[in-house]
Structure formats: C-alpha cells, structure tokens
Design a protein around this motif. Structure first.
Motif, short mmCIF file in Angstrom:
data_model
loop_
_atom_site.label_atom_id
_atom_site.label_comp_id
_atom_site.label_asym_id
_atom_site.label_seq_id
_atom_site.Cartn_x
_atom_site.Cartn_y
_atom_site.Cartn_z
N ILE A 16 113.36 9.93 70.64
CA ILE A 16 112.42 9.08 71.38
C ILE A 16 113.01 7.68 71.51
N GLU A 17 113.01 7.16 72.73
CA GLU A 17 113.43 5.78 72.97
C GLU A 17 112.18 4.93 73.19
N LEU A 18 112.04 3.89 72.37
CA LEU A 18 110.94 2.94 72.55
C LEU A 18 111.48 1.64 73.10
N ASP A 19 110.72 1.01 74.00
CA ASP A 19 111.09 -0.31 74.48
C ASP A 19 110.49 -1.36 73.53
N PRO A 20 110.78 -2.64 73.73
CA PRO A 20 110.27 -3.67 72.83
C PRO A 20 108.73 -3.75 72.75
N ARG A 21 108.04 -3.18 73.73
CA ARG A 21 106.56 -3.19 73.72
C ARG A 21 105.99 -1.92 73.09
N HIS A 22 106.84 -1.17 72.40
CA HIS A 22 106.45 0.08 71.74
C HIS A 22 105.95 1.14 72.71
N ARG A 23 106.58 1.19 73.87
CA ARG A 23 106.29 2.24 74.85
C ARG A 23 107.42 3.27 74.79
N ALA A 24 107.06 4.53 74.77
CA ALA A 24 108.06 5.60 74.78
C ALA A 24 108.55 5.77 76.21
N VAL A 25 109.73 5.26 76.47
CA VAL A 25 110.26 5.31 77.84
C VAL A 25 111.10 6.56 78.08
N GLN A 26 111.49 7.24 76.98
CA GLN A 26 112.27 8.45 77.13
C GLN A 26 112.04 9.34 75.91
N VAL A 27 111.76 10.59 76.14
CA VAL A 27 111.56 11.58 75.07
C VAL A 27 112.33 12.83 75.48
N ARG A 28 113.28 13.22 74.63
CA ARG A 28 114.11 14.37 74.98
C ARG A 28 114.33 15.26 73.76
N GLY A 29 114.43 16.55 74.05
CA GLY A 29 114.76 17.53 73.03
C GLY A 29 116.22 17.93 73.16
N PHE A 30 116.56 19.05 72.54
CA PHE A 30 117.92 19.56 72.56
C PHE A 30 118.44 19.68 74.00
N GLY A 31 119.65 19.19 74.22
CA GLY A 31 120.27 19.30 75.54
C GLY A 31 119.57 18.52 76.63
N ASN A 32 118.82 17.49 76.26
CA ASN A 32 118.10 16.62 77.20
C ASN A 32 116.88 17.27 77.83
N ARG A 33 116.40 18.34 77.25
CA ARG A 33 115.21 18.99 77.83
C ARG A 33 113.98 18.13 77.53
N LEU A 34 112.93 18.36 78.32
CA LEU A 34 111.65 17.68 78.10
C LEU A 34 110.93 18.30 76.91
N ALA A 35 109.99 17.57 76.37
CA ALA A 35 109.21 18.05 75.22
C ALA A 35 108.38 19.26 75.62
N ARG A 36 108.37 20.26 74.75
CA ARG A 36 107.53 21.45 74.97
C ARG A 36 106.08 21.10 74.61
N PRO A 37 105.11 21.89 75.07
CA PRO A 37 103.70 21.59 74.78
C PRO A 37 103.38 21.43 73.29
N ASP A 38 103.95 22.27 72.43
CA ASP A 38 103.69 22.12 71.00
C ASP A 38 104.27 20.82 70.45
N GLU A 39 105.42 20.40 70.98
CA GLU A 39 106.03 19.14 70.57
C GLU A 39 105.24 17.96 71.10
N GLN A 40 104.69 18.09 72.30
CA GLN A 40 103.88 17.02 72.88
C GLN A 40 102.66 16.73 72.01
N LYS A 41 102.07 17.76 71.42
CA LYS A 41 100.92 17.56 70.53
C LYS A 41 101.31 16.77 69.30
N ILE A 42 102.44 17.12 68.71
CA ILE A 42 102.93 16.39 67.53
C ILE A 42 103.26 14.96 67.92
N LEU A 43 103.92 14.80 69.04
CA LEU A 43 104.29 13.47 69.54
C LEU A 43 103.06 12.60 69.76
#
Length: 81
Positions: A42-69
């Motif tokens: 997870i990349e956060l900017d200085p305002r604590h906004r998640a500007v990028q979230v990536r899994g293995f191989g640059n994939r997007l977060a899966r639904p189960d991961e989104q819940k944890i996130l």
C-alpha cells in the motif's frame, strides 16, 4: 527491496519518494496457522490517503483482501481512494 522481490512489482522504485516524505509504503500481511502471508503493498500519500494498493504481480486487491484493507484503514485513519 525484499517486498519488491517477493511481490513481483516495482515498489522499490518508490524509495526516493518515501525519503522525500511524499509517500510511505505499508505491507498488509495475514498470519494464519503459523505462516505469514503477504497480501498487499500500500502506498500512502502525506495526507494518509491510499493512492495505490497492489497484490502479487501488481494485481488489484481481491474482495477478501479489500475487507481486511478496509478494517485496517478505518483503524488507522487511512482514506481509501
């Protein structure tokens, strides 16, 4: 560098951005049955906004991961975009 190697994405290229204070990199891991599994980078900017979230191989977060996130973000005051 370790995150870059294990997750097969380019997170190490953000080092200068982090050193300059323009970003911070976080790793979401899950511990289960004595094993630690890397889920997301997870990349956060200085305002604590998640500007990028990536899994293995640059994939997007899966639904189960989104819940944890979402739980993590709420607990830490992080804004998911």
């Amino acid at each position: 560098m370790a995150e870059n190697r294990v997750m097969h994405h380019c997170v190490s290229s953000y080092a200068a951005k982090c050193i300059a204070g323009n970003a911070s990199i976080w790793v979401l891991r899950r511990c289960a049955l004595g094993k630690v599994e890397r889920l997301l980078t997870i990349e956060l900017d200085p305002r604590h906004r998640a500007v990028q979230v990536r899994g293995f191989g640059n994939r997007l977060a899966r639904p189960d991961e989104q819940k944890i996130l979402a739980r993590w973000a709420k607990a830490r005051g992080v804004i998911l975009m």
